[in-house]
Each structure stands twice: as C-alpha cells, then as structure tokens.
Design a protein around this motif. Structure first.
Motif, PDB file in Angstrom:
ATOM      1  N   PHE A   1     -11.364   1.169 -10.419  1.00 31.10           N
ATOM      2  CA  PHE A   1     -11.212   1.666  -9.039  1.00 31.10           C
ATOM      3  C   PHE A   1     -11.700   0.586  -8.084  1.00 31.10           C
ATOM      4  O   PHE A   1     -12.547  -0.241  -8.409  1.00 31.10           O
ATOM      5  CB  PHE A   1     -11.946   2.996  -8.820  1.00 31.10           C
ATOM      6  CG  PHE A   1     -13.451   2.906  -8.861  1.00 31.10           C
ATOM      7  CD1 PHE A   1     -14.134   3.051 -10.070  1.00 31.10           C
ATOM      8  CD2 PHE A   1     -14.196   2.686  -7.705  1.00 31.10           C
ATOM      9  CE1 PHE A   1     -15.530   2.970 -10.117  1.00 31.10           C
ATOM     10  CE2 PHE A   1     -15.580   2.615  -7.751  1.00 31.10           C
ATOM     11  CZ  PHE A   1     -16.251   2.743  -8.954  1.00 31.10           C
ATOM     12  N   TYR A   2     -11.123   0.616  -6.891  1.00 28.25           N
ATOM     13  CA  TYR A   2     -11.414  -0.416  -5.894  1.00 28.25           C
ATOM     14  C   TYR A   2     -12.531   0.053  -4.965  1.00 28.25           C
ATOM     15  O   TYR A   2     -12.515   1.194  -4.483  1.00 28.25           O
ATOM     16  CB  TYR A   2     -10.147  -0.715  -5.074  1.00 28.25           C
ATOM     17  CG  TYR A   2     -10.347  -1.756  -4.010  1.00 28.25           C
ATOM     18  CD1 TYR A   2     -10.468  -3.100  -4.346  1.00 28.25           C
ATOM     19  CD2 TYR A   2     -10.411  -1.402  -2.659  1.00 28.25           C
ATOM     20  CE1 TYR A   2     -10.659  -4.068  -3.363  1.00 28.25           C
ATOM     21  CE2 TYR A   2     -10.604  -2.365  -1.677  1.00 28.25           C
ATOM     22  CZ  TYR A   2     -10.723  -3.679  -2.036  1.00 28.25           C
ATOM     23  OH  TYR A   2     -10.911  -4.643  -1.080  1.00 28.25           O
ATOM     24  N   ALA A   3     -13.508  -0.834  -4.715  1.00 27.21           N
ATOM     25  CA  ALA A   3     -14.611  -0.526  -3.799  1.00 27.21           C
ATOM     26  C   ALA A   3     -14.986  -1.798  -3.042  1.00 27.21           C
ATOM     27  O   ALA A   3     -15.572  -2.703  -3.606  1.00 27.21           O
ATOM     28  CB  ALA A   3     -15.821   0.016  -4.564  1.00 27.21           C
TER      29      ALA A   3
ATOM     30  N   SER B   1     -11.058  -2.274   9.446  1.00 26.05           N
ATOM     31  CA  SER B   1     -10.146  -3.367   9.059  1.00 26.05           C
ATOM     32  C   SER B   1      -9.913  -3.387   7.548  1.00 26.05           C
ATOM     33  O   SER B   1      -8.927  -3.930   7.061  1.00 26.05           O
ATOM     34  CB  SER B   1     -10.685  -4.717   9.530  1.00 26.05           C
ATOM     35  OG  SER B   1     -12.004  -4.884   9.091  1.00 26.05           O
ATOM     36  N   HIS B   2     -10.823  -2.746   6.789  1.00 24.73           N
ATOM     37  CA  HIS B   2     -10.694  -2.689   5.330  1.00 24.73           C
ATOM     38  C   HIS B   2      -9.931  -1.453   4.862  1.00 24.73           C
ATOM     39  O   HIS B   2      -9.908  -1.158   3.666  1.00 24.73           O
ATOM     40  CB  HIS B   2     -12.082  -2.695   4.687  1.00 24.73           C
ATOM     41  CG  HIS B   2     -12.939  -3.846   5.114  1.00 24.73           C
ATOM     42  ND1 HIS B   2     -12.773  -5.108   4.621  1.00 24.73           N
ATOM     43  CD2 HIS B   2     -13.946  -3.925   6.022  1.00 24.73           C
ATOM     44  CE1 HIS B   2     -13.655  -5.917   5.192  1.00 24.73           C
ATOM     45  NE2 HIS B   2     -14.374  -5.224   6.049  1.00 24.73           N
ATOM     46  N   GLY B   3      -9.350  -0.717   5.784  1.00 26.69           N
ATOM     47  CA  GLY B   3      -8.732   0.566   5.462  1.00 26.69           C
ATOM     48  C   GLY B   3      -7.692   0.494   4.357  1.00 26.69           C
ATOM     49  O   GLY B   3      -7.723   1.279   3.406  1.00 26.69           O
ATOM     50  N   PHE B   4      -6.760  -0.439   4.497  1.00 25.13           N
ATOM     51  CA  PHE B   4      -5.661  -0.520   3.524  1.00 25.13           C
ATOM     52  C   PHE B   4      -5.733  -1.818   2.725  1.00 25.13           C
ATOM     53  O   PHE B   4      -6.263  -2.828   3.203  1.00 25.13           O
ATOM     54  CB  PHE B   4      -4.316  -0.477   4.251  1.00 25.13           C
ATOM     55  CG  PHE B   4      -3.962   0.881   4.806  1.00 25.13           C
ATOM     56  CD1 PHE B   4      -3.145   1.751   4.108  1.00 25.13           C
ATOM     57  CD2 PHE B   4      -4.467   1.277   6.045  1.00 25.13           C
ATOM     58  CE1 PHE B   4      -2.816   3.000   4.630  1.00 25.13           C
ATOM     59  CE2 PHE B   4      -4.157   2.518   6.572  1.00 25.13           C
ATOM     60  CZ  PHE B   4      -3.328   3.382   5.865  1.00 25.13           C
ATOM     61  N   GLU B   5      -5.149  -1.774   1.524  1.00 21.94           N
ATOM     62  CA  GLU B   5      -5.010  -2.970   0.694  1.00 21.94           C
ATOM     63  C   GLU B   5      -3.527  -3.110   0.343  1.00 21.94           C
ATOM     64  O   GLU B   5      -2.790  -2.124   0.337  1.00 21.94           O
ATOM     65  CB  GLU B   5      -5.841  -2.831  -0.591  1.00 21.94           C
ATOM     66  CG  GLU B   5      -7.341  -2.776  -0.346  1.00 21.94           C
ATOM     67  CD  GLU B   5      -7.806  -1.452   0.232  1.00 21.94           C
ATOM     68  OE1 GLU B   5      -7.120  -0.432  -0.019  1.00 21.94           O
ATOM     69  OE2 GLU B   5      -8.821  -1.418   0.950  1.00 21.94           O
ATOM     70  N   ALA B   6      -3.122  -4.342   0.012  1.00 17.90           N
ATOM     71  CA  ALA B   6      -1.728  -4.562  -0.376  1.00 17.90           C
ATOM     72  C   ALA B   6      -1.384  -3.722  -1.595  1.00 17.90           C
ATOM     73  O   ALA B   6      -2.242  -3.456  -2.446  1.00 17.90           O
ATOM     74  CB  ALA B   6      -1.506  -6.043  -0.669  1.00 17.90           C
TER      75      ALA B   6
ATOM     76  N   PRO C   1     -16.605   4.024  -3.334  1.00 18.10           N
ATOM     77  CA  PRO C   1     -15.186   3.790  -3.630  1.00 18.10           C
ATOM     78  C   PRO C   1     -14.311   3.922  -2.388  1.00 18.10           C
ATOM     79  O   PRO C   1     -14.559   4.789  -1.549  1.00 18.10           O
ATOM     80  CB  PRO C   1     -14.861   4.891  -4.651  1.00 18.10           C
ATOM     81  CG  PRO C   1     -15.869   5.969  -4.394  1.00 18.10           C
ATOM     82  CD  PRO C   1     -17.121   5.267  -3.961  1.00 18.10           C
ATOM     83  N   ASP C   2     -13.303   3.037  -2.281  1.00 18.97           N
ATOM     84  CA  ASP C   2     -12.382   3.094  -1.138  1.00 18.97           C
ATOM     85  C   ASP C   2     -11.396   4.241  -1.304  1.00 18.97           C
ATOM     86  O   ASP C   2     -10.813   4.421  -2.380  1.00 18.97           O
ATOM     87  CB  ASP C   2     -11.576   1.790  -1.033  1.00 18.97           C
ATOM     88  CG  ASP C   2     -12.340   0.708  -0.304  1.00 18.97           C
ATOM     89  OD1 ASP C   2     -13.550   0.557  -0.580  1.00 18.97           O
ATOM     90  OD2 ASP C   2     -11.725   0.006   0.523  1.00 18.97           O
ATOM     91  N   PHE C   3     -11.195   4.979  -0.230  1.00 14.32           N
ATOM     92  CA  PHE C   3     -10.135   5.993  -0.217  1.00 14.32           C
ATOM     93  C   PHE C   3      -8.764   5.324  -0.307  1.00 14.32           C
ATOM     94  O   PHE C   3      -8.577   4.191   0.157  1.00 14.32           O
ATOM     95  CB  PHE C   3     -10.169   6.792   1.103  1.00 14.32           C
ATOM     96  CG  PHE C   3     -11.198   7.882   1.150  1.00 14.32           C
ATOM     97  CD1 PHE C   3     -11.158   8.949   0.260  1.00 14.32           C
ATOM     98  CD2 PHE C   3     -12.196   7.867   2.124  1.00 14.32           C
ATOM     99  CE1 PHE C   3     -12.095   9.976   0.327  1.00 14.32           C
ATOM    100  CE2 PHE C   3     -13.132   8.882   2.204  1.00 14.32           C
ATOM    101  CZ  PHE C   3     -13.084   9.940   1.301  1.00 14.32           C
TER     102      PHE C   3
ATOM    103  N   PRO D   1     -14.020   6.251   7.379  1.00 16.87           N
ATOM    104  CA  PRO D   1     -12.802   6.630   6.660  1.00 16.87           C
ATOM    105  C   PRO D   1     -12.431   5.699   5.515  1.00 16.87           C
ATOM    106  O   PRO D   1     -11.551   6.028   4.719  1.00 16.87           O
ATOM    107  CB  PRO D   1     -11.728   6.527   7.748  1.00 16.87           C
ATOM    108  CG  PRO D   1     -12.224   5.447   8.655  1.00 16.87           C
ATOM    109  CD  PRO D   1     -13.717   5.474   8.596  1.00 16.87           C
ATOM    110  N   ASN D   2     -13.072   4.538   5.402  1.00 17.72           N
ATOM    111  CA  ASN D   2     -12.644   3.592   4.363  1.00 17.72           C
ATOM    112  C   ASN D   2     -13.116   3.997   2.967  1.00 17.72           C
ATOM    113  O   ASN D   2     -12.436   3.772   1.982  1.00 17.72           O
ATOM    114  CB  ASN D   2     -13.150   2.180   4.675  1.00 17.72           C
ATOM    115  CG  ASN D   2     -12.712   1.190   3.618  1.00 17.72           C
ATOM    116  OD1 ASN D   2     -11.526   0.909   3.470  1.00 17.72           O
ATOM    117  ND2 ASN D   2     -13.664   0.663   2.846  1.00 17.72           N
ATOM    118  N   HIS D   3     -14.300   4.569   2.906  1.00 14.52           N
ATOM    119  CA  HIS D   3     -14.908   4.852   1.604  1.00 14.52           C
ATOM    120  C   HIS D   3     -15.851   6.042   1.742  1.00 14.52           C
ATOM    121  O   HIS D   3     -16.242   6.409   2.848  1.00 14.52           O
ATOM    122  CB  HIS D   3     -15.712   3.630   1.135  1.00 14.52           C
ATOM    123  CG  HIS D   3     -16.675   3.151   2.181  1.00 14.52           C
ATOM    124  ND1 HIS D   3     -16.382   2.113   3.035  1.00 14.52           N
ATOM    125  CD2 HIS D   3     -17.908   3.592   2.554  1.00 14.52           C
ATOM    126  CE1 HIS D   3     -17.393   1.931   3.864  1.00 14.52           C
ATOM    127  NE2 HIS D   3     -18.334   2.810   3.598  1.00 14.52           N
TER     128      HIS D   3
HETATM  129 CA   LIG Z   1      -9.944   0.239   1.894  1.00 17.08          CA
END
Ligand SMILES: [Ca+2]
Ligand SMILES: [Ca+2]
Length: 618
Positions: A192-194, A235-240, A201-203, A125-127
């Motif tokens: 874009f963040y990856a 653990s990488h699911g969300f970013e600030a 690419p991260d969702f 689900p992260n990317h």
């Molecule tokens: Ca992420």
C-alpha cells in the motif's frame, strides 16, 4: 439623460466616495493558527495532563480577540493515533477525547461567533491513520472498501536493499525510504502507498466512495457552524495510475540534487499535483459555495496547503479556462521558501511582486505566511531582532495574514532532549539529525507567563516549553510599550482601517541594499493612506524615499514602529531629503494627499465641462 450622468459622476468625484463592492470576510481577515495541544491545558478530563484542549482555547478567546485576530485556524483535533499528532485521523467526525468533545467544539465555535470572529478546521484528505476502520476494512478486502487505498502486487523496482517495490516513489517524513509498505500478516494484499509514513496510508481519491465520504465530513462540521477548512498536504492527493500491466511509473532522478536521502532527489511528476487534483478542489469549492447559498450566509472557505510552483498554484485558484473556482486562499509560502536570514531588499520586493503579478489571478485574494507548525519559528530562523519586521510585513501587505500562535510574542523553538521527542518521523531519526528534523520543536507550549511551563500546564507538557519562556511570555509583554505583543496588536488593529481593507493601490520598491518600502493607498484621499518602511539588514542604511516614491508628500506621520525604532507615534517624519534607517527598523506611517486629490478633481471637473460644452458623445 447625458447631463444627469455627468452630474452624478461629478457629484461622486466631488464627494470622493467611490462605490465599492462589499468584500467577503476572508478577503481581508487576519488568521491565527493554533496548535491546540500546546495552547492551554485546562484539565478537560478531570486533571491536567500536559496536553492542551478546546476549553483552553475558549478561555483565551478574549486574548485572541483583543489582539485583533479575525479568524482562528485549528490544526487537527479529531480522534487520532498520536503518531503524527492529529494528522493521522482515526475518526473524522469525532473530536479526540484529549481535546474534549464535539460539544466542546460546538461551544467554542459559538463563542468565537459571538465575538464576530470566524473559525476553521484542518481537513486531512490525503491520508488517514492506519488505525482508521476504513484501512482495517481495506486490509481485509471488505467489499466496497478494498480499493479505498492504493494497493498493488506488481513490483517493478528494487530498492537499495534489493527488495522488490512497485516503484521508486519515496516517502517524505522521517528517514528516507520507499513510500510502498506491506502488512506483514497480510502478504497477499501486497503493497500500500503512504506518502508520509506507513502509519498514514494514502486514500485512493479516484474512488467516489472516498470523496463522497470526505464531503460528508465537511458537511458534518459545516452543520456544526464551522466557517471552512485548511486542506492539508493536498498536492499529494493523487498519484499517477499504473499502466496496463499494473506497473507504476518510476520518477526521474533530479540531477540538481545528489543527496539520495533528500526527498527532492526525485522529481515528483507522478506523485504531486496530478491533473485530477484540480477537479477535486473545484468540486469542493462548488460544494462550499452551494452550502453558502443554501444557508444564505457568508463564505465557507478552503485554504490549500501546497508548496507547488507558481504555475500550479494558479490552478489551485482557478481553472485555466476561468470557469471553475478553486481554493479561496491557496497558501502563499513564498516568504518561507524564498526569504532567508541573509535575504536583501531585492529578494523581498521580487518575492512580493512575482507572487502578486504572476500567481494571484485578477480579483482573487492573496495571503502571507511566515511560519507554521512545520517551520522553525521566526525568532529562531531570523533572530529575535527581526520579529517586528516580519510581523509588520505579514500584516501590512495586501490580502490576508496568517500568524502562527506565539509569533506575536517572538517565541523561539523549544530545545528538547532526543528522549523527549514525540512525533513519529523524528523518533525514527538518529539523535544527531533529530535536533533539526523534528517538527515538534516548533510546537512548544504557548508561553503565557513565567510560572511552571510558561503557564501552559502545571503537568509535564507533552513537549517542553521553550527555555526562554521566563522572559518571552504574554504577561511580560502585555501593556509594555514596543513589546512584540503590543506592536502586533497595533498592527492587527490598524489592518482593520479602510486603507488595508480596501486599498486601491499597492506599490513596493527597494530603497537601499536591505531597505524597502511599500504604500497602501486609497483613491479616496479623504481617508488615510499608509507607507511602510523596512530595513531587514543588520546595519543602518541611508535612504532617499522621494526618488522612489515621488508622489508621496514630504512629511508623513508615524503610526507604528518596530521595537528598535526611536520614532514615537504621531511624530512627523520629513522624507523630502535623505534620512537614516536604523538596523532592523520598521516604520508604518500615514499620509493624506488630499491636496493632490483637489488638483485632480479640478482637472476632472474642467474635463467634464469641456466635454459638455463641445457635446462630445461619451
Ligand atoms: Ca495521495
Ligand atoms: Ca488538557
């Protein structure tokens, strides 16, 4: 009435059959992790192409069942760009044609269930892949898709080449570099963040349309009868979030890590285990629990992949207020993180007790993992002589066990030439560092026999077979006394015994510098209890077991030993005095302390009689 309660209690105690809650399948299951592209190539598309497939797994179900595994976990098999071998998903609802079809998967699931086993899929689900249509739509800012990923035009940081970036956030895989990337043809879209690679690419998991879609993916495979999911890199699911000016916060430099090319050079407070993550996990758990109720069936599970700290893993299990259930099985990577070739007995005992006492909430289930597709194989990491020890440990400790395919025969990492490297991060490294940075080495073809490519495929495999396959293979070990394979089979079958499915008491202690032992004991002493002794060290050690485990009987009976041990099955071991453990020796023995039980029953009966006589109000 009081007399009736006393009588019932009396009878239960006398019979020794204490009522116990039925456990869900996952609470004691042994998992077998398969990396499908290197398991068995059957030529699903007409001819063999050196790439394993779902029919290959189905062909080997008798082997897997015969070993005693109870659940299979498949790493990703969905339509992929092959840059990260399945973790870059192009279509979440379609099996990649190299592996077969959705119908092949349905056939495999049905065949697994027909054997009374379970099967779970990898869920990413992260990317997704940069070739996924969602990303393409997002690049082009198609309505409702523009914020499916993390885009920004605000740059507040300059990298080492003085190029502006949104923040100092680093990617994990491959050579060190910024996790922020551009689309050359679309400069107006910005960055874009990856987290892992510009091809993944991260969702944006704060977008409800994204989480709804991901839930629909789970439902899609659940409806095909899958038993659950291993959740990748969660653990990488969300970013600030950025501040009001759109500026993303930089991460602090870790003073303990001077090497700026190391991912741990930064402290990942803004890109790992963000608060929203836990609510997402709890919502997935509720979704699965609801599905289970709706289908009136057994548990559909989630296993979460996170190398986070103990305090964080607790939240993967359960919310702090105890109101929200999380993952059924947050992966326990303590053996991978903390155990090295030079670890001693104290390291093992501390590793186990710390996890059980400080991480796993009461009533929750632990799991033990010594290897996976991202780690050097056990034989490569610890030496072939320790394979039986670690397989014994993983299978005999309380909770579930996870075995990476090939560990049952002590397979070693492959050793390919640089030119043969296929995975995305490794191909970007220089040849020197590739030797140890590529994960591909741990994903070598399963060695079935000593024929071409270990019997994996007659075509050139996508990764070369381990050069040991001629001797380290299934056929060479099948039916051979004290082979890794037969020891693993015995361990997995022993795990099905009551003492391992329901054990009431677990106790682990050091015996000497490198020797330690633990008990798996049942309150019902009419059943066998087990005692496991391990010498992880490379020299013999004299141990005094009774000084550490005084309640054990003086004589215990051998059930299973590792390859170096000379004890035979059913041999009696006298532990009333000191005795010597060989280097790398592991022994699983049983005992039956029913004599102790008879004494305690008599005492309890005596107590009840006294209570009745004096008519205590209890
Ligand atoms: Ca992420
Ligand atoms: Ca194939």
């Amino acid at each position: 009435m009081k007399q009736v309660i006393v009588l019932i209690t009396f009878l239960i105690v006398l019979s020794g059959n204490f009522p116990c809650e039925a456990k869900e399948w996952y609470e004691t299951a042994s998992f077998y992790q398969i990396y499908p592209q290197t398991f068995l190539d059957t030529g699903v598309n007409g001819e063999k192409e050196g790439f394993g497939d779902l029919r290959g797994i189905q062909q080997k179900l008798d082997y897997i069942e015969g070993l005693g595994f109870e659940c299979i976990w498949l790493t990703p098999i969905f339509k992929t760009s092959y840059r990260s071998f399945g973790y870059d998903i192009v279509d979440y609802k379609e099996v990649d044609s190299r592996f077969g079809t959705n119908q092949d998967l349905k056939n495999l699931i049905d065949a697994v269930h027909a054997k009374g086993m379970k099967i779970i899929l990898d869920f990413v689900p992260n990317h997704c892949s940069s070739d996924n249509e969602f990303f393409n739509k997002s690049i082009n800012a198609v309505e409702d898709y523009d914020d499916w990923f993390l885009w920004t035009n605000v740059t507040n940081y300059k990298d080492e080449d003085e190029k502006p970036k949104p923040s100092n956030w680093q990617r994990i895989g491959g050579p060190p570099g910024s996790a922020w990337n551009n689309i050359e043809e679309k400069p107006e879209r910005g960055f874009f963040y990856a987290q892992f690679s510009e091809h993944m690419p991260d969702f944006n998991l704060r977008n409800e349309n994204v989480t709804k879609y991901l839930e629909s993916v789970m439902k899609f495979w659940l409806d095909l009868s899958i038993d659950g999911f291993r959740i990748d890199a969660i653990s990488h699911g969300f970013e600030a979030l950025p501040n009001e000016e759109g500026i993303y916060p930089d991460e602090d430099v870790n003073p303990a890590e001077n090497n700026t090319s190391n991912f741990n050079h930064l402290i990942h407070t803004h890109t790992q285990d963000q608060p929203e993550l836990f609510d997402l996990i709890y919502s997935w758990r509720k979704f699965l629990d609801d599905y289970q109720v709706e289908k009136n069936g057994e548990a559909r599970i989630i296993m979460t992949e996170s190398y986070s700290s103990n305090d964080v893993i607790k939240k993967y299990y359960l919310s702090a207020d105890g109101k929200h259930e999380g993952a059924h099985l947050p992966f326990n990577f303590q053996m991978i993180n903390k155990i090295k070739a030079n670890s001693n007995a104290t390291d093992f005992v501390d590793m186990v007790t710390d996890w059980l006492d400080n991480v796993v909430p009461p009533g929750k289930v632990t799991n033990w993992v010594i290897g996976n597709h991202d780690q050097e194989r056990v034989a490569t990491r610890f030496g072939i002589e320790r394979v039986d020890i670690l397989n014994t440990l993983v299978t005999m400790l309380p909770g579930t066990s996870v075995t990476y395919y090939g560990e049952e025969i002590g397979m070693e990492d492959s050793c390919a030439e640089y030119a043969e490297t296929k995975d995305d991060p490794a191909t970007k490294c220089d040849t020197q560092s590739t030797i140890r940075t590529s994960d591909a080495w741990h994903r070598a073809p399963m060695a079935w026999d000593n024929s071409t490519n270990g019997g994996f495929s007659s075509a050139k495999p996508w990764m070369p077979a381990s050069d040991k396959f001629a001797t380290v293979n299934v056929k060479a070990q099948e039916g051979v006394d004290k082979s890794h394979l037969e020891i693993h089979r015995q361990l997995l079958h022993l795990r099905k015994e009551k003492a391992f499915k329901e054990s009431d008491k677990f106790d682990i202690k050091t015996l000497n510098t490198n020797s330690f032992a633990f008990i798996r004991e049942l309150d019902d002493k009419n059943e066998k209890s087990y005692f496991v002794i391990i010498n992880f060290g490379g020299s013999a050690e004299t141990v005094d077991i009774k000084s550490k485990f005084p309640d054990l009987p003086d004589t215990i009976t051998v059930e299973i030993t590792g390859g170096v041990s000379e004890y035979a099955k059913d041999e009696q071991i006298y532990i009333g005095e000191e005795f010597e453990l060989k280097k790398f020796e592991s022994i699983v023995a049983f005992y039956n302390s029913s004599m102790n039980l008879i004494v305690s029953k008599i005492l309890f009966m005596f107590f009840i009689i006294i209570c009745v006589i004096v008519n205590l109000n209890f």
